[in-house]
Write a protein that holds these residues in place. Structure first.
Motif, short mmCIF file in Angstrom:
data_model
loop_
_atom_site.label_atom_id
_atom_site.label_comp_id
_atom_site.label_asym_id
_atom_site.label_seq_id
_atom_site.Cartn_x
_atom_site.Cartn_y
_atom_site.Cartn_z
N GLN A 89 -4.81 -5.22 7.10
CA GLN A 89 -3.94 -6.11 6.34
C GLN A 89 -4.65 -7.40 5.94
N SER A 90 -5.72 -7.75 6.63
CA SER A 90 -6.47 -8.95 6.28
C SER A 90 -7.58 -8.59 5.30
N SER A 91 -8.27 -9.59 4.83
CA SER A 91 -9.35 -9.36 3.88
C SER A 91 -10.51 -10.29 4.17
N GLY A 92 -11.69 -9.89 3.71
CA GLY A 92 -12.86 -10.75 3.84
C GLY A 92 -13.40 -10.88 5.24
N VAL A 93 -13.20 -9.87 6.10
CA VAL A 93 -13.67 -9.92 7.48
C VAL A 93 -14.81 -8.92 7.65
N ALA A 94 -15.90 -9.37 8.28
CA ALA A 94 -17.05 -8.50 8.49
C ALA A 94 -16.69 -7.38 9.46
N PRO A 95 -17.20 -6.16 9.26
CA PRO A 95 -16.83 -5.04 10.14
C PRO A 95 -17.24 -5.25 11.58
N GLY A 96 -18.31 -6.00 11.84
CA GLY A 96 -18.75 -6.22 13.21
C GLY A 96 -17.76 -6.98 14.06
N ALA A 97 -16.73 -7.57 13.43
CA ALA A 97 -15.73 -8.33 14.17
C ALA A 97 -14.60 -7.47 14.69
N LEU A 153 -14.82 1.11 5.42
CA LEU A 153 -14.57 1.16 3.98
C LEU A 153 -14.38 -0.26 3.47
N GLU A 154 -15.32 -0.72 2.66
CA GLU A 154 -15.26 -2.10 2.19
C GLU A 154 -14.07 -2.33 1.26
N ASN A 155 -13.80 -1.36 0.40
CA ASN A 155 -12.67 -1.46 -0.53
C ASN A 155 -11.73 -0.28 -0.27
N ALA A 156 -10.72 -0.54 0.54
CA ALA A 156 -9.80 0.54 0.92
C ALA A 156 -8.46 0.46 0.21
N GLY A 157 -8.17 -0.66 -0.43
CA GLY A 157 -6.89 -0.81 -1.11
C GLY A 157 -6.57 -2.25 -1.39
N ARG A 174 -7.87 -7.40 -2.30
CA ARG A 174 -8.54 -6.17 -1.84
C ARG A 174 -8.79 -6.25 -0.34
N VAL A 175 -8.52 -5.15 0.36
CA VAL A 175 -8.67 -5.14 1.81
C VAL A 175 -9.60 -4.01 2.21
#
Length: 298
Positions: free
Chosen positions: A230-238, A145-149, A156-157
């Motif tokens: 809790q972090s933001s701006g991290v690609a899902p593949g990581a 989920l790119e925008n979960a909260g 935005r995380v």
């Protein structure tokens, strides 16, 4: 006039009494303490080894909170009543929480088989602990989920949904955590990613960043677990998702650990918390888990 002087004098005496009261230090004798053996170990399906921490309990008011390790213990592990071998003491120079270890001839495969730890030491009663490896319940789908909260900083995380089918007619316990894999100059660094959820039936686990829950509200049904990072701006593949079915003992121990932490944060008037233990004639936990790591893809 004399009446007013008497009133002021009595008031001054009262203030002096209050000062003496608050300056008084009460001497409270600590509760009596009897040393007990402490055993701490976990098993997971596919493990090729077992590590066990053996120590003794400490008194309530002692300042040293590290494990008081015991040497000269005899530690043996059994599967289905058959000995898998006797553990050896690890080199003290390793400086590890776990001070006994055993390498298995082959990885643990026989799920559901009763495992038993037997620990003997000349200064303590013989202790035992039993555990079964739970059945693996893999997730059917992981959705990024790119925008979960929004986090505490107003950013935005991202998050994810874990969709799985709970086996019917049995009580199951689950644990989830998310690992962030960072690559730096061809080296890999793995960190626990902080996760949270709005689901009131889910609580934090003993391990940092983990969540634990049971199937009491959805036995035998499909369930969708939604968590936020809790972090933001991290690609899902990581991200790697650690998903485990855990034993009831491990679930109860993790929940009691969190209750203890919460009580510590509540100050000196918090209610005392008893840590869960499944060790006979001693204290500690022998837990079990069955799961895997799953990549999170967009």
């Amino acid at each position: 006039m004399l009446k007013h002087i008497v009133i002021v004098f009595i008031a001054l005496l009262s203030l002096q009494s209050c000062e003496d009261f608050f300056a008084t230090t009460l001497q409270v004798d600590p509760p009596a303490h009897t040393d007990q053996m402490v055993v701490h170990s976990y098993l997971s399906a596919g493990d090729s080894s077992i590590f066990v921490a053996v120590g003794k309990s400490i008194a309530l008011l002692e300042n040293d909170i590290t494990l008081d390790q015991l040497s000269d213990a005899e530690v043996e592990v059994f599967q289905g009543g058959q000995s898998l071998g006797q553990l050896v003491q690890r080199d003290p120079a390793v400086n590890s929480f776990y001070n006994y270890e055993l390498l298995f001839d082959q990885p643990l495969r026989d799920l559901g088989t009763d495992f038993e730890l037997r620990v003997n030491h000349p200064n303590f009663p013989n202790t035992t602990a039993r555990q079964n490896l739970p059945t693996k319940v893999p997730p059917r789908e992981l959705k990024y989920l790119e925008n979960a909260g929004i986090n505490d900083f107003g950013e935005r995380v991202a998050g994810m949904e874990v969709i799985f089918d709970d086996p019917p007619g049995e009580r199951n316990f689950y644990e989830i955590s998310v690992l962030f894999v960072d690559t730096f100059y061809n080296e890999f660094f793995v960190y626990n990613e902080g996760i949270s959820t709005l689901d009131p039936t889910i609580s934090s686990g003993a391990n940092y960043g983990s969540l634990i829950f049971d199937d009491s509200n959805f036995d035998g049904k499909e369930y969708v677990l939604r968590v936020e990072f809790q972090s933001s701006g991290v690609a899902p593949g990581a991200y790697l998702v650690s998903w485990n079915t855990i034993s009831e003992s491990q679930f109860l121990y993790s929940r009691s650990i969190q209750a203890y932490y919460s009580a510590q944060d509540s100050g000196p008037f918090a209610e005392p918390v008893s840590l869960y233990s499944n060790v006979d004639n001693g204290l500690g936990i022998f837990g079990a888990a069955n799961g895997d790591f799953y990549p999170l893809e967009e």
